[in-house]
Design an enzyme around this catalytic site. Structure first.
Site, PDB file in Angstrom:
ATOM      1  N   ASP A  69       0.838  -1.192   0.000  1.00  0.00           N
ATOM      2  CA  ASP A  69       0.000   0.000   0.000  1.00  0.00           C
ATOM      3  C   ASP A  69       0.879   1.252   0.000  1.00  0.00           C
ATOM      4  OD1 ASP A  69      -2.279   1.660   0.318  1.00  0.00           O
ATOM      5  OD2 ASP A  69      -2.168   1.519   2.499  1.00  0.00           O
TER       6      ASP A  69
ATOM      7  N   ASP B 121      -0.421   4.915   1.102  1.00  0.00           N
ATOM      8  CA  ASP B 121      -0.725   5.828   2.212  1.00  0.00           C
ATOM      9  C   ASP B 121      -0.540   5.139   3.551  1.00  0.00           C
ATOM     10  OD1 ASP B 121      -1.399   7.512   0.151  1.00  0.00           O
ATOM     11  OD2 ASP B 121      -3.551   7.314   0.424  1.00  0.00           O
TER      12      ASP B 121
END
Length: 179
Positions: A11, A13
């Protein structure tokens, strides 16, 4: 015959891009209120700020995603993993459409070794099928087809999960031990 590399979905963020500091900095500049990172620990994302809607609006501001800091150790760790795993950067970027270009530009600057074929911007990560997924949200790990790894962020500190890493050093240790 060479052994097939294991795959990792990473991922952006709160995992490689420091969105916590970005929210603190941008909220302070825009609204004059400085929220301490400690106040964010163990509460839902954005809940530590006086006005949740104003925090959410930051995510639509031009430059918000493009100018985020890199999580310490992420560049070196992801580059190391790049040599031994099939690495994919996966971001549910469709909720904030302007973030698509900003996130792509951010990746080109901070992770230039990752080619466009290894970047997946989507709306729902349940379609991702990798051996490992490193994410800060349970909503993504709950549908992970492989082994989910919860990357610690302020908003998930109260969540109990069997595989949690607090930084990239711990992530590397776990991945190589289970390689």
């Amino acid at each position: 015959m060479s052994k097939k590399k294991k795959s990792i979905a990473i991922d952006m963020d709160h995992v490689i891009a420091d969105i916590e500091h970005q929210m603190i900095d941008w909220y302070h500049k825009k609204h004059g209120v400085l929220v301490q990172k400690e106040a964010m620990e163990g509460v839902p994302e954005g809940a530590a700020f006086p006005e949740l809607e104003k925090v959410r609006q930051l995510l639509f501001e031009p430059g918000f995603f493009r100018s985020a800091r890199v999580i310490p150790g992420a560049q070196e760790a992801v580059e190391k993993l790049w040599n031994d795993f099939d690495v994919y950067i996966v971001s549910a970027a469709m909720e904030f459409p302007q973030s698509l270009f900003e996130k792509y530009e951010w990746l080109k600057e901070h992770f230039p070794f990752i080619g466009w074929k290894n970047i997946i911007f989507c709306g729902d990560k349940s379609v991702v099928d990798t051996d490992f997924m490193i994410d800060d949200h349970m909503k993504n790990l709950n549908y992970c087809k492989g082994r989910g790894i919860l990357y610690t962020a302020c908003h998930n500190m109260a969540i109990d999960y069997d595989v949690r890493v607090n930084d990239w050093e711990e992530a590397l240790s776990y991945l190589y031990a289970n390689h």
